[in-house]
Scaffold this motif. Structure first.
Motif, PDB file in Angstrom:
ATOM      1  N   THR A 200       6.612   6.760  96.504  1.00 60.18           N
ATOM      2  CA  THR A 200       7.841   7.743  96.652  1.00 60.18           C
ATOM      3  C   THR A 200       8.436   8.356  95.650  1.00 60.18           C
ATOM      4  OG1 THR A 200       9.378   6.050  96.391  1.00 60.18           O
ATOM      5  CG2 THR A 200       8.523   5.990  98.554  1.00 60.18           C
ATOM      6  N   VAL A 201       9.472   8.861  95.328  1.00 61.69           N
ATOM      7  CA  VAL A 201      10.108   9.305  94.512  1.00 61.69           C
ATOM      8  C   VAL A 201      10.585   8.512  93.239  1.00 61.69           C
ATOM      9  CG1 VAL A 201      12.488   9.745  95.090  1.00 61.69           C
ATOM     10  CG2 VAL A 201      11.556  11.193  93.265  1.00 61.69           C
ATOM     11  N   PHE A 202      10.563   7.105  93.883  1.00 60.81           N
ATOM     12  CA  PHE A 202      10.941   5.805  93.018  1.00 60.81           C
ATOM     13  C   PHE A 202       9.821   5.708  92.010  1.00 60.81           C
ATOM     14  CE2 PHE A 202      10.316   1.357  92.266  1.00 60.81           C
ATOM     15  CZ  PHE A 202      11.478   1.180  91.616  1.00 60.81           C
ATOM     16  N   ASP A 203       8.697   5.763  92.484  1.00 60.58           N
ATOM     17  CA  ASP A 203       7.526   5.689  91.778  1.00 60.58           C
ATOM     18  C   ASP A 203       7.362   6.622  90.554  1.00 60.58           C
ATOM     19  OD1 ASP A 203       5.877   3.433  93.172  1.00 60.58           O
ATOM     20  OD2 ASP A 203       6.657   4.987  94.550  1.00 60.58           O
ATOM     21  N   GLN A 208       8.325   8.115  84.778  1.00 59.44           N
ATOM     22  CA  GLN A 208       9.120   9.191  84.091  1.00 59.44           C
ATOM     23  C   GLN A 208      10.051   8.403  83.103  1.00 59.44           C
ATOM     24  OE1 GLN A 208      12.706  10.876  85.467  1.00 59.44           O
ATOM     25  NE2 GLN A 208      11.938  13.095  85.003  1.00 59.44           N
ATOM     26  N   GLN A 209      10.627   7.480  83.262  1.00 58.13           N
ATOM     27  CA  GLN A 209      11.503   6.823  82.361  1.00 58.13           C
ATOM     28  C   GLN A 209      11.125   5.604  81.749  1.00 58.13           C
ATOM     29  OE1 GLN A 209      15.260   6.781  84.720  1.00 58.13           O
ATOM     30  NE2 GLN A 209      14.908   8.796  85.681  1.00 58.13           N
ATOM     31  N   HIS A 210       9.693   5.536  81.764  1.00 55.63           N
ATOM     32  CA  HIS A 210       9.061   4.528  80.766  1.00 55.63           C
ATOM     33  C   HIS A 210       9.598   3.092  81.437  1.00 55.63           C
ATOM     34  CE1 HIS A 210       7.950   7.878  78.131  1.00 55.63           C
ATOM     35  NE2 HIS A 210       9.290   8.249  78.235  1.00 55.63           N
ATOM     36  N   LEU A 211       9.362   2.859  82.473  1.00 51.34           N
ATOM     37  CA  LEU A 211       9.581   1.589  82.998  1.00 51.34           C
ATOM     38  C   LEU A 211       8.483   0.996  83.941  1.00 51.34           C
ATOM     39  CD1 LEU A 211      13.463   2.010  83.955  1.00 51.34           C
ATOM     40  CD2 LEU A 211      12.488   0.743  81.882  1.00 51.34           C
ATOM     41  N   ALA A 212       7.228   1.669  83.922  1.00 48.50           N
ATOM     42  CA  ALA A 212       6.144   1.442  84.831  1.00 48.50           C
ATOM     43  C   ALA A 212       5.717   0.148  85.019  1.00 48.50           C
ATOM     44  CB  ALA A 212       5.085   2.530  84.587  1.00 48.50           C
ATOM     45  N   GLU A 213       5.908  -0.706  83.493  1.00 51.36           N
ATOM     46  CA  GLU A 213       5.234  -1.972  83.711  1.00 51.36           C
ATOM     47  C   GLU A 213       6.069  -2.834  84.397  1.00 51.36           C
ATOM     48  OE1 GLU A 213       5.830  -4.078  79.799  1.00 51.36           O
ATOM     49  OE2 GLU A 213       6.359  -2.001  78.949  1.00 51.36           O
ATOM     50  N   TYR A 214       7.534  -2.277  84.624  1.00 51.08           N
ATOM     51  CA  TYR A 214       8.468  -3.571  85.337  1.00 51.08           C
ATOM     52  C   TYR A 214       8.582  -2.913  86.524  1.00 51.08           C
ATOM     53  CZ  TYR A 214       9.755  -3.889  80.508  1.00 51.08           C
ATOM     54  OH  TYR A 214       9.579  -4.072  79.111  1.00 51.08           O
ATOM     55  N   LYS A 215       7.978  -2.378  87.223  1.00 50.76           N
ATOM     56  CA  LYS A 215       8.364  -1.521  88.602  1.00 50.76           C
ATOM     57  C   LYS A 215       7.991  -2.552  89.629  1.00 50.76           C
ATOM     58  CE  LYS A 215       5.040   0.744  91.020  1.00 50.76           C
ATOM     59  NZ  LYS A 215       3.822   1.790  91.196  1.00 50.76           N
ATOM     60  N   GLU A 216       7.135  -3.517  89.682  1.00 53.69           N
ATOM     61  CA  GLU A 216       7.000  -4.369  90.699  1.00 53.69           C
ATOM     62  C   GLU A 216       8.171  -5.367  91.099  1.00 53.69           C
ATOM     63  OE1 GLU A 216       4.771  -3.938  93.311  1.00 53.69           O
ATOM     64  OE2 GLU A 216       4.070  -2.202  91.746  1.00 53.69           O
ATOM     65  N   THR A 217       9.054  -5.564  89.899  1.00 54.68           N
ATOM     66  CA  THR A 217      10.082  -6.474  89.852  1.00 54.68           C
ATOM     67  C   THR A 217      11.382  -5.891  90.188  1.00 54.68           C
ATOM     68  OG1 THR A 217      10.529  -6.293  87.483  1.00 54.68           O
ATOM     69  CG2 THR A 217       8.683  -8.101  88.305  1.00 54.68           C
ATOM     70  N   MET A 218      11.395  -4.351  90.183  1.00 58.51           N
ATOM     71  CA  MET A 218      12.583  -3.605  90.167  1.00 58.51           C
ATOM     72  C   MET A 218      13.090  -3.585  91.829  1.00 58.51           C
ATOM     73  SD  MET A 218      11.874  -0.612  87.405  1.00 58.51           S
ATOM     74  CE  MET A 218      13.434   0.074  87.490  1.00 58.51           C
ATOM     75  N   TYR A 219      14.293  -3.460  91.801  1.00 55.21           N
ATOM     76  CA  TYR A 219      15.048  -3.092  93.091  1.00 55.21           C
ATOM     77  C   TYR A 219      14.575  -1.775  93.570  1.00 55.21           C
ATOM     78  CZ  TYR A 219      18.641  -1.644  96.663  1.00 55.21           C
ATOM     79  OH  TYR A 219      19.202  -1.271  97.595  1.00 55.21           O
ATOM     80  N   ASN A 415      18.573  -3.389  87.751  1.00 52.49           N
ATOM     81  CA  ASN A 415      17.859  -2.258  87.208  1.00 52.49           C
ATOM     82  C   ASN A 415      18.644  -1.723  86.002  1.00 52.49           C
ATOM     83  OD1 ASN A 415      15.903  -2.618  89.140  1.00 52.49           O
ATOM     84  ND2 ASN A 415      16.187  -0.765  90.256  1.00 52.49           N
ATOM     85  N   ALA A 416      19.879  -1.872  86.124  1.00 50.13           N
ATOM     86  CA  ALA A 416      20.713  -1.275  85.139  1.00 50.13           C
ATOM     87  C   ALA A 416      20.621  -2.213  83.674  1.00 50.13           C
ATOM     88  CB  ALA A 416      22.039  -0.936  85.312  1.00 50.13           C
ATOM     89  N   GLN A 417      20.425  -3.486  83.933  1.00 52.54           N
ATOM     90  CA  GLN A 417      20.285  -4.362  82.854  1.00 52.54           C
ATOM     91  C   GLN A 417      18.885  -4.004  82.189  1.00 52.54           C
ATOM     92  OE1 GLN A 417      21.191  -7.892  85.294  1.00 52.54           O
ATOM     93  NE2 GLN A 417      22.471  -8.580  83.609  1.00 52.54           N
ATOM     94  N   LEU A 418      17.909  -3.863  83.031  1.00 47.91           N
ATOM     95  CA  LEU A 418      16.701  -3.441  82.608  1.00 47.91           C
ATOM     96  C   LEU A 418      16.492  -2.448  81.522  1.00 47.91           C
ATOM     97  CD1 LEU A 418      13.513  -4.352  82.693  1.00 47.91           C
ATOM     98  CD2 LEU A 418      13.319  -2.642  84.680  1.00 47.91           C
TER      99      LEU A 418
END
Length: 786
Positions: A200-203, A208-219, A415-418
């Protein structure tokens, strides 16, 4: 958890039975039409729970759109569940024998026709079920068609007619595809299901915002999001599938037709949304559908009766519909009904159309797109606008309706804390404006919108955590108002703030930790008493670079941020002396380090300054008046009221910024400052019946979309403030009629802090009745502007 089960049950259960002698709104508040409409723009809103319908009749056919909260697709568009078309033969509701009425007290739409024929459409407040009940004087044949325009994958128009269809989504620069639903006849009815694809656009946003390595743990609310409906009647059977075109959109129709002519029919439509597999969703849908026919309207009507008894403002009720003040009271109640339709939602009521958008070409001729379109997307939450929808729910006592907005922030806090940790190494949240429903900046605001507007690609040197957007850069304080709403809800009714403390504390701490970090990079010797190892001390807080709303950019100590921080820290210290993350002494120390709201002279008079300094003025907001509302630093009963009135009347930079539509706050400021004549005139204009659309509170698009929900949110706040103000003396004081015209007769019930209700009636400028509960709060009442 599946979203078929409506939340907040403990409060709901207490509202099932309306109290004896509960208020009844004037029957003249009902909206009634004796002619059919031309199209969907002539629809009226209906709803309950978290479902909204646009209901209308045209060409002797009854139609309604179905919307439900949480229907976010792969693109983060908020898709409608479809359209239903009802045809009868013979038709008792044909032109000439026709009446359509929104029965406000009971919360349903009634069609009346020849031979005392009736069709009642209502939405169950406690179960996600739409009911259509038909009673005719003679046997009739009924064709109920479920119509869908999402029958095949379709690439959205990117820049057609200078208006991008992709504005309904979180995309702006890819050829995004709206994917087809799965629609079929099922168990004697019609079933539609939309299940989001794995990507989805979430991915895209996370990468885009340099958080790919954390994706699986994000809401991620888009992952496996599934929604749909099942339409059924025991008196109807599946027929053929037909095709057609409504306005500018082609569709397919799955038709259910009468097994035999009858004089009465019951049609049920079960709507659902959940994150999970298609199979589990459809199984739950079937389970809910099995009991749908057993639900009666009695509990729903009782809930609406209790809702009206909870709060009301009824003005000049004997004057009739042509009286401007009567229209104010009527339309205030109608808008509150629309807010009540989202009472048990998991998601906030959208500022840009709510649950009642219609074919967009009737809002903007260039937007000849599908009925799913709305400007500013369905899944991006614009806090500057959303706040105006939710502030009035405090004084109306609709604390349960506030829960979806509060829970939204609780869900996205992680997610905002991340973002704070990854981008700046700070263990606190950073919430931006134009934030998607998973707590990250919308990708179009992070980068794409600026690229389309000719600003060029995002430079590699630009901070990765910041939105590359001239309107939104450094705008990080809009969540402060929702922090204070939660704290105020505690002051009003004792709301348990513990589920929201993570959000509250992290939002406050961000401004301290981030701006101390920023400041010591520029001047490490200025922070006297600062302990760099612990990020604590007595150094004065400096907000730079900041933003005074979207208007005063690269600002130094913007007043809207400074005044707001002082208010929310004060309120936190009052509400929650025990903390889960911080400690009382930390917040007491922080309060001492927040600078004073800046002032300046304009035309020789002291005024509130938008900031101590700024580089440019870009938008048309007036953040120097935010210390009046929402922050209550200046106003009736507060020191230096003239600073506020001078700012409103004499500030040379903002005279062209004043207005009375959409998110303009003038009408609220005028009420809080006690400028009665101006406040009344603006209020009459705000609440006047719409001249654009048929339904009286369908206005817009103004700055956003139609119906413009935040237009009436601001109007609701102002009307309440004209009547009852509570912001002085730490919310202890109750000021009545601070900006109320003497020729507006009123009976009302509003809420105040300390579990207080105020009921009264005023006629000819004189009190006929005033009841304050608990009675001991009467000593806190002051009248007028004294």
């Amino acid at each position: 958890m599946l979203a078929f089960a409506l939340g907040f049950v403990s409060l709901c259960c207490t509202l099932l039975v309306a109290p004896v002698g509960a208020v009844r709104l004037p029957d003249a508040y009902d909206v009634s039409w004796t002619t059919q409409s031309n199209n969907s723009a002539g629809s009226m809103p209906l709803g309950g729970g978290d479902i909204g319908l646009n209901v209308w009749s045209e060409n002797d056919t009854i139609l309604f759109y179905i919307a439900k909260s949480g229907t976010f697709d792969e693109n983060n568009s908020m898709l409608k569940l479809g359209r239903v078309r009802l045809n009868l033969d013979p038709n008792p509701f044909a032109a000439g024998t026709f009446r359509q009425t929104l029965k406000l007290n009971d919360g349903f739409v009634l069609f009346e026709g020849a031979g005392n024929a009736t069709m009642k459409i209502w939405v169950d407040v406690f179960n996600p079920v739409i009911h259509v009940e038909l009673h005719a004087a003679q046997d009739v044949m009924l064709n109920a068609a479920y119509e869908s325009w999402r029958t095949s994958d379709r690439v959205m128009n990117l820049r057609g007619n200078n208006r991008a269809e992709q504005e309904q989504s979180s995309w702006s620069f890819n050829n995004a595809t709206t994917y087809a639903d799965a629609t079929t006849f099922h168990n004697g009815g019609v079933r539609m299901t939309h299940h989001n694809l794995d990507t989805t656009v979430f991915d895209f946003t996370v990468a885009q915002q340099h958080l790919a390595e954390y994706k699986e743990t994000m809401y991620n609310p888009l992952a496996s999001n599934t929604f749909g409906l099942w339409m059924y009647s025991p008196d109807l059977a599946p027929a053929n599938i037909t095709e057609g075109r409504y306005v500018n959109t082609t569709f397919k129709a799955w038709n259910l037709r009468s097994k035999a002519a009858k004089s009465s029919y019951n049609l049920q439509i079960v709507a659902g949304q959940a994150q999970g597999s298609t199979e589990s969703f459809q199984s739950t849908l079937d389970t809910v559908a099995k009991s749908a026919g057993n639900n009666t309207q009695a509990a729903t009507i009782a809930w609406w009766h209790s809702f009206w008894d909870r709060s009301y403002i009824i003005i000049n009720e004997d004057a009739g519909p042509n009286d401007g003040a009567f229209q104010v009271g009527k339309n205030y109640q109608i808008f509150r009904y629309m807010q009540g339709c989202n009472a048990f939602s998991a998601w906030p009521l959208r500022f840009n159309g709510g649950l009642w958008t219609f074919d967009p070409v009737f809002v903007n001729p260039d937007a000849a797109f599908t009925p799913d379109y709305r400007r500013w997307t369905g899944g991006t939450f614009t806090a500057q606008n959303q706040r105006l929808v939710y502030w009035p729910l405090l004084k109306s006592g609709d604390f349960d309706l506030m829960k979806p907005q509060f829970d939204y922030y609780a869900r996205i806090t992680s997610n905002a804390q991340l973002r704070g940790r990854v981008y700046w190494g700070i263990n606190a949240t950073v919430f931006t404006e134009q934030m998607d429903n998973y707590g990250l900046p919308s990708p179009k605001e992070y980068n794409g919108a600026e690229e389309l507007e000719g600003a060029g690609p995002r430079p590699d040197s630009f901070p990765v955590g910041m939105e590359y957007n001239t309107w939104l850069e450094h705008l990080q304080d809009t969540a402060n108002e929702f922090v204070d709403m939660i704290l105020q809800a505690n002051m009003f009714t004792g709301l348990d703030v513990s589920p929201y403390l993570d959000f509250i504390e992290n939002q406050i701490m961000w401004f301290d930790l981030f701006y101390q970090q920023q400041h010591r990079r520029a001047d490490p010797f200025a922070l006297t008493g600062w302990n760099y190892a612990s990020d604590s001390g007595n150094g004065s807080l400096v907000i730079y670079p900041g933003s005074g709303a979207e208007t005063y950019k690269v600002a130094y100590n913007p007043s809207s941020t400074i005044s707001g921080l002082r208010k929310i820290v004060n309120d936190l210290l009052q509400v929650a002396p025990a903390y889960t993350k911080g400690n009382q002494s930390y917040f007491e120390n922080l309060l001492l380090r927040i600078p004073e709201t800046p002032l300046r002279f304009q035309q020789g008079k002291p005024c509130i300054s938008p900031a101590q300094g700024y580089s440019r003025i870009q938008n048309t907001e007036i953040p120097q008046l935010y210390p009046v509302f929402p922050w209550g630093e200046f106003g009736l009963g507060m020191p230096n009221l003239t600073f506020a009135t001078n700012t409103y009347e004499l500030d040379t930079e903002t005279q062209d910024f004043h207005g009375n539509k959409g998110w303009n706050q003038d009408v609220i400021w005028l009420a809080r400052m006690g400028l009665t004549t101006q406040a009344a005139n603006y209020t009459l204009d705000r609440w006047s019946d719409s001249t654009i659309y048929r339904f009286p509170v369908f206005k817009g698009p103004n700055y956003d979309w139609s119906p413009d929900i935040n237009h009436f949110g601001a109007a609701s706040i102002a009307l309440q403030e004209m009547l009852l103000q509570t912001f002085a003396d730490s919310n202890k004081q109750i000021r009545l009629l601070g900006a109320w015209p003497e020729d507006w007769n009123v009976r009302f019930k509003l809420h105040a802090p300390m579990n207080t209700t105020v009921e009264g009636s005023v006629k000819g400028g004189e009190w006929e009745e005033l009841v304050v509960e608990p009675e001991g709060r009467k000593v806190d009442v002051v009248f007028g502007q004294k």
